[in-house]
Write a protein that holds these residues in place. Structure first.
Motif, short mmCIF file in Angstrom:
data_model
loop_
_atom_site.label_atom_id
_atom_site.label_comp_id
_atom_site.label_asym_id
_atom_site.label_seq_id
_atom_site.Cartn_x
_atom_site.Cartn_y
_atom_site.Cartn_z
N LEU A 82 0.83 -1.22 0.00
CA LEU A 82 0.00 0.00 0.00
C LEU A 82 0.85 1.26 0.00
CD1 LEU A 82 -2.75 -1.13 2.53
CD2 LEU A 82 -3.02 -0.82 0.07
N GLN A 83 1.99 1.17 0.65
CA GLN A 83 2.83 2.37 0.80
C GLN A 83 3.70 2.63 -0.43
OE1 GLN A 83 5.45 2.03 4.19
NE2 GLN A 83 5.70 4.24 4.37
N HIS A 84 4.19 1.55 -1.05
CA HIS A 84 5.23 1.76 -2.07
C HIS A 84 4.87 1.34 -3.49
CE1 HIS A 84 8.10 3.02 0.90
NE2 HIS A 84 7.87 1.94 1.62
N ASP A 85 3.80 0.57 -3.67
CA ASP A 85 3.55 0.08 -5.02
C ASP A 85 2.94 1.18 -5.89
OD1 ASP A 85 3.51 -2.91 -6.29
OD2 ASP A 85 2.12 -1.52 -7.27
N GLU A 86 3.74 1.67 -6.82
CA GLU A 86 3.33 2.81 -7.65
C GLU A 86 2.12 2.49 -8.51
OE1 GLU A 86 3.58 6.02 -7.67
OE2 GLU A 86 4.72 5.64 -5.85
N ALA A 87 2.09 1.26 -9.07
CA ALA A 87 0.96 0.88 -9.95
C ALA A 87 -0.34 0.92 -9.15
CB ALA A 87 1.19 -0.52 -10.51
N LEU A 88 -0.28 0.41 -7.93
CA LEU A 88 -1.47 0.39 -7.08
C LEU A 88 -1.87 1.80 -6.67
CD1 LEU A 88 -3.64 -0.90 -5.32
CD2 LEU A 88 -1.88 -1.46 -3.63
N ARG A 89 -0.91 2.57 -6.23
CA ARG A 89 -1.23 3.92 -5.74
C ARG A 89 -1.76 4.81 -6.87
NH1 ARG A 89 0.27 5.16 -0.44
NH2 ARG A 89 0.10 7.36 -0.96
N SER A 90 -1.22 4.65 -8.07
CA SER A 90 -1.70 5.55 -9.13
C SER A 90 -3.08 5.10 -9.61
CB SER A 90 -0.68 5.70 -10.24
OG SER A 90 -0.84 4.70 -11.20
N ARG A 91 -3.36 3.80 -9.54
CA ARG A 91 -4.72 3.33 -9.89
C ARG A 91 -5.73 3.87 -8.86
NH1 ARG A 91 -7.65 3.16 -13.05
NH2 ARG A 91 -9.29 1.65 -13.39
N LEU A 92 -5.36 3.83 -7.61
CA LEU A 92 -6.27 4.34 -6.57
C LEU A 92 -6.49 5.84 -6.78
CD1 LEU A 92 -4.98 2.37 -3.44
CD2 LEU A 92 -7.15 2.05 -4.62
N ASP A 93 -5.42 6.53 -7.13
CA ASP A 93 -5.53 7.97 -7.35
C ASP A 93 -6.52 8.27 -8.48
OD1 ASP A 93 -4.82 10.56 -6.60
OD2 ASP A 93 -3.50 10.74 -8.32
N ASP A 94 -6.46 7.48 -9.57
CA ASP A 94 -7.42 7.66 -10.69
C ASP A 94 -8.85 7.47 -10.23
OD1 ASP A 94 -5.40 7.89 -12.46
OD2 ASP A 94 -5.63 5.89 -13.34
N LEU A 95 -9.05 6.42 -9.46
CA LEU A 95 -10.42 6.10 -9.03
C LEU A 95 -11.01 7.21 -8.15
CD1 LEU A 95 -9.89 2.30 -8.27
CD2 LEU A 95 -11.33 3.25 -10.09
N TYR A 96 -10.18 7.75 -7.26
CA TYR A 96 -10.66 8.84 -6.40
C TYR A 96 -10.88 10.11 -7.22
CZ TYR A 96 -10.06 6.28 -2.02
OH TYR A 96 -10.21 5.37 -1.00
N ALA A 97 -9.96 10.34 -8.20
CA ALA A 97 -10.03 11.57 -9.00
C ALA A 97 -11.36 11.65 -9.75
CB ALA A 97 -8.86 11.60 -9.99
N ARG A 98 -11.82 10.50 -10.24
CA ARG A 98 -13.08 10.49 -11.01
C ARG A 98 -14.26 10.99 -10.20
NH1 ARG A 98 -12.82 4.57 -13.69
NH2 ARG A 98 -10.72 4.79 -14.49
N LYS A 99 -14.15 10.91 -8.88
CA LYS A 99 -15.26 11.38 -8.03
C LYS A 99 -14.94 12.71 -7.35
CE LYS A 99 -17.65 7.66 -8.74
NZ LYS A 99 -18.93 7.61 -9.40
#
Ligand code: 6CS
Length: 353
Positions: free
Chosen positions: A132-149
């Motif tokens: 959760l802290q370091h995986d860039e692929a995961l963190r940027s996917r989460l960022d996209d999902l939050y950004a859409r809302k």
């Protein structure tokens, strides 16, 4: 967040703003200090909780690192309403920061219900922390999902193993047959508990104690610190440890607010969030250990049931169908996030070894 409810939303926002100006967590002054920028942070838990420790440390670090230019006001659960209402207020911009647990915000961002799947993450909390802290692929996917809302994802972290409080011993899925289990309000949790034969009952956090007391539900599921802090153990006889899932939450901010921060402030905020990740991992571990001892001291007759590996396997078997249900409910973006998480956990497993 629908666009058709503009007028009631404005009214609610005005009411929330008025309330925000008048209320604060005990220990806070009820009037905002003059000449400082105010950052308002609402959490989904009460004082003494993991989220409260997070928010109070956030306050300390932000106030210190801004040289006193920013004043952080922390709103504990109940002050501003339920989790869904807090999310709405963050969206409206009447709050700057909020906690959003997938068990609730999963209604708005369905992909996040991946955090509710059983047996999907590592059994080693250090591995999940790393992913959760370091995986860039995961963190940027989460960022996209939050950004859409309209939100800005800040961080995701675990608050401890989920524990069932029940009125009888539970060792097999058959033991859960017909048991009315309170779950958070995301729809996937209905499927998760129905796969075990239980009858899942979604309720806001604030209604769980009285529902247990009045026998409207037979059990509920939460980490140990929450079972103690919300006094659920007073109205239960068994604590069952299936180690099927950890409680994950996320911290987020209003996207417009984040975008409009000066580069210095944004860097300062990002640094605080990074530092909090390690801090909160240790806090949740300590709280969960200490609170179990406290509960047993207060109520020595509590029965502790720890499932064996063999017993857990029967639950794991049933949980797999819910992974498919998640993909059916959410669609390809859900599948994608599940794959990203599995890959992130695998990578973290190698790194933590
Ligand atoms: O069960 C719930 O609804 C809540 N449980 C915890 C530990 N934190 C927030 C959440 O809303």
């Amino acid at each position: 967040m629908t666009k058709t409810r503009t007028a009631p939303r404005l009214l609610l926002a005005a009411l929330a703003a008025a309330l925000l100006a008048l209320t604060a967590c005990p220990g806070e002054r009820s009037v905002y200090p003059k000449g400082k920028d105010i950052w308002r942070f609402a959490i989904e838990e009460t004082q003494g909780s993991v989220q409260h420790a997070y928010a109070m440390r956030f306050k300390e670090l932000i106030e210190e690192r801004s040289g006193g230019d920013i004043h952080v006001v922390v709103y504990t659960y109940g002050t501003l309403g339920t989790s869904d209402q807090i999310t709405e207020q963050l969206h409206n911009g009447t709050l700057e920061f909020a906690m959003a647990s997938p068990g609730h915000i999963g209604k708005l961002i369905p992909e996040l219900q991946v955090f509710l799947l059983h047996f999907a993450f590592s059994e080693d909390p250090q591995v999940n922390k790393r992913a959760l802290q370091h995986d860039e692929a995961l963190r940027s996917r989460l960022d996209d999902l939050y950004a859409r809302k309209g939100f800005k994802f800040l961080d995701a972290f675990a608050e401890g193993w989920m524990v069932w409080t029940t009125s009888k011993s539970v060792r097999t899925p058959e033991d859960l047959e017909g048991v009315k289990m309170r779950v958070m309000t995301s729809p996937l949790l209905l499927a998760a508990y129905e796969a075990y034969g239980a009858s899942a009952t979604p309720l806001p956090y604030s209604e769980v104690y009285s529902a247990l007391q009045l026998n409207m539900i037979d059990g509920q599921v939460n980490p140990i610190f929450a079972i103690e802090e919300m006094s659920f153990y007073e109205v239960t006889s068994h604590l069952v440890f299936p180690r099927h899932a950890q409680f994950f939450t996320t911290a987020m901010t209003n996207r417009g607010f984040y975008r409009d921060l000066s580069p210095d402030r944004r860097e300062m905020l990002d640094g605080v969030i990074t530092d909090l990740h390690d801090y909160i991992f240790d806090v949740q571990r300590r709280f969960n250990a200490e609170r179990l001892d406290e509960m047993l001291e207060n109520k020595p007759e509590l029965e502790i049931v720890r499932l064996t590996e063999e017993e857990r396997a029967a639950f794991r078997e049933r949980a797999k169908q819910v992974w498919d249900r998640y993909v059916e409910m959410v669609g390809p973006t859900g599948r994608e996030l599940l794959d990203i998480i599995r890959a992130a956990v695998e990578r973290a497993e190698e790194e933590v070894e």
